[in-house]
Scaffold this motif. Structure first.
Motif, PDB file in Angstrom:
ATOM      1  N   ASP A 137     -45.219 -47.483  86.612  1.00  0.00           N
ATOM      2  CA  ASP A 137     -45.654 -46.518  87.613  1.00  0.00           C
ATOM      3  C   ASP A 137     -44.499 -46.122  88.526  1.00  0.00           C
ATOM      4  OD1 ASP A 137     -47.990 -45.099  88.857  1.00  0.00           O
ATOM      5  OD2 ASP A 137     -47.399 -46.295  90.582  1.00  0.00           O
ATOM      6  N   LEU A 138     -43.689 -47.087  88.930  1.00  0.00           N
ATOM      7  CA  LEU A 138     -42.545 -46.790  89.791  1.00  0.00           C
ATOM      8  C   LEU A 138     -41.503 -45.946  89.050  1.00  0.00           C
ATOM      9  CD1 LEU A 138     -42.124 -50.228  91.590  1.00  0.00           C
ATOM     10  CD2 LEU A 138     -42.735 -48.057  92.671  1.00  0.00           C
ATOM     11  N   GLY A 139     -41.263 -46.288  87.790  1.00  0.00           N
ATOM     12  CA  GLY A 139     -40.296 -45.527  87.008  1.00  0.00           C
ATOM     13  C   GLY A 139     -40.730 -44.092  86.803  1.00  0.00           C
ATOM     14  N   MET A 140     -41.996 -43.896  86.438  1.00  0.00           N
ATOM     15  CA  MET A 140     -42.479 -42.534  86.199  1.00  0.00           C
ATOM     16  C   MET A 140     -42.599 -41.759  87.508  1.00  0.00           C
ATOM     17  SD  MET A 140     -42.397 -42.580  83.014  1.00  0.00           S
ATOM     18  CE  MET A 140     -43.001 -40.930  82.633  1.00  0.00           C
ATOM     19  N   THR A 141     -42.847 -42.450  88.625  1.00  0.00           N
ATOM     20  CA  THR A 141     -42.821 -41.780  89.924  1.00  0.00           C
ATOM     21  C   THR A 141     -41.429 -41.239  90.207  1.00  0.00           C
ATOM     22  OG1 THR A 141     -44.593 -43.172  90.828  1.00  0.00           O
ATOM     23  CG2 THR A 141     -43.139 -42.078  92.412  1.00  0.00           C
TER      24      THR A 141
END
Length: 385
Positions: free
Chosen positions: A242-246
């Motif tokens: 989730d952090l990476g895709m954010t």
């Protein structure tokens, strides 16, 4: 015979090897063969197709085309797109197109996820975040090939799925659903995905900009923006994917829209806490999932293209460290994959996301990992800029 150029670069060899583990020996195809190439069914996904995996596959083929200058990879991207539309744009029985679609409008019914099971808690349906990733892949294909029809297909898909996923559109704050049924008739998960409104706002804005028409998706974009305006200040996460895709999503607008820069900065802070305070990336590999962390790497690399590199040096080093950790048990070697990941059907998604994490593009990373090769990664906002 016209084949993909041979290269001694180890990073590019690993990238191609990972892609060939999923899609077969594409580097040996001639240009003519590539034009009629049929993507082999992957080892997971309904009828061998899974929307998230194949979206990364298309984007990686575009990256390979612009890095190697070999037209075969662009042909492969086109053929993969056609195959996904044929399989996931139809019912599971493959006897008809999804409701709303037609031969002239193949994406007007959306696209199935491609789950192995038809029903149940992890059954087939449609995910908003998978659909926006596919729209992005179509948009990049449109830019790479110079053909408007791919972006037009993405807009067709956007208009088809938006009313199903975004509800209470007349309210000050619309609501979103995370998962819909295969025919888009009913919600399977009614709660809102953390990143879905931002995905919609960023990707729909990109499609509209590419179309050169400032009205074609404006109503839908306004819906997403009203949701984003209510949640961007409180967005937090401790999930590596989730952090990476954010980071990847907001890097597209971080230089123009202050809210996007703020979300990116907060996500970087959350990632630092996860990595350097909670020491998540020091946990044994058997307690982690490789593909989720390759998403982390991709996001770090994209975000670092729009801010001071020195400020993100610790995260850049973390991205390389994560990739190296997973290469040690053999993920980077052709054909190799841990037994648990094989059992879970994670090989295809892991391989394509590993490839994307390997080749972030841009001068900084090219010089860091392969000075003799300039990578052009389709995920980055400076791709073909």
């Amino acid at each position: 015979m016209s084949t993909a150029p041979d290269t001694e670069n180890s990073t590019l060899r690993k990238f191609i090897g990972a892609m060939e583990d999923v899609y077969g020996p594409v580097s040996t195809l001639t240009a003519t063969e590539a034009e009629s190439w049929t993507p082999p069914p992957a080892s997971s996904g309904h009828l061998g197709r899974y929307l998230w995996t194949d979206a990364f596959g298309v984007l990686n083929f575009i990256t390979l085309y612009h890095t190697t200058k070999s037209i075969i990879y662009l042909h492969c991207a086109a053929r993969l797109i056609e195959t996904v539309h044929t399989v996931l744009g139809r019912t599971r029985a493959q006897d008809k197109q999804l409701p709303g679609a037609s031969p002239d409008h193949p994406l007007a019914g959306g696209l199935r996820i491609g789950k192995d099971d038809e029903s149940g808690p992890d059954g087939d349906g449609q995910y908003h975040h998978y659909l926006t990733l596919w729209m992005f892949a179509l948009n990049r294909m449109s830019v790479a090939k110079g053909e408007a029809r791919y972006n037009e297909l993405a807009i067709e898909l956007a208009k088809a799925i938006h009313p199903a996923f975004v509800v209470n559109r007349d309210a000050p704050r619309p609501r979103m659903r995370w998962k819909m049924s295969m025919d888009l008739s009913q919600p399977l998960v009614s709660s809102e995905g953390n990143l879905d409104p931002i995905d919609g706002y960023v990707v729909f804005s990109l499609l509209q900009k590419t179309a050169g028409d400032g009205t074609i998706l404006q109503e839908e974009i306004n819906d997403y923006k009203r949701i984003v305006d209510t949640k961007w200040r409180i967005m937090e996460s401790d999930d590596p994917l989730d952090l990476g895709m954010t980071l990847w999503t907001v890097h597209w607008l971080a230089a123009e829209e202050p809210w996007a820069f703020a979300v990116m900065h907060r996500a970087e802070g959350d990632l630092r806490e996860l990595a350097f305070v909670n020491r998540y990336f020091e946990y044994p590999l058997e307690r982690r999932l490789a593909f989720r962390e390759f998403g982390t790497c991709l996001g770090i690399q994209c975000a670092s293209s729009v801010i001071d590199v020195v400020e993100n040096e610790d995260l850049i080093k973390l991205a390389f460290k994560i990739t190296e950790q997973w290469e040690k048990p053999g993920i980077g070697s052709s054909g190799k994959m841990g037994r648990s990941m094989e059992r879970q059907g994670l090989k295809p998604i892991t391989k394509v996301m590993y490839a994307a994490a390997l080749v972030p593009g841009g001068e900084l990373f090219s010089q860091s990992i392969a000075p003799q090769v300039q990578f052009f990664a389709a995920f980055r906002r400076d791709f073909l800029s």
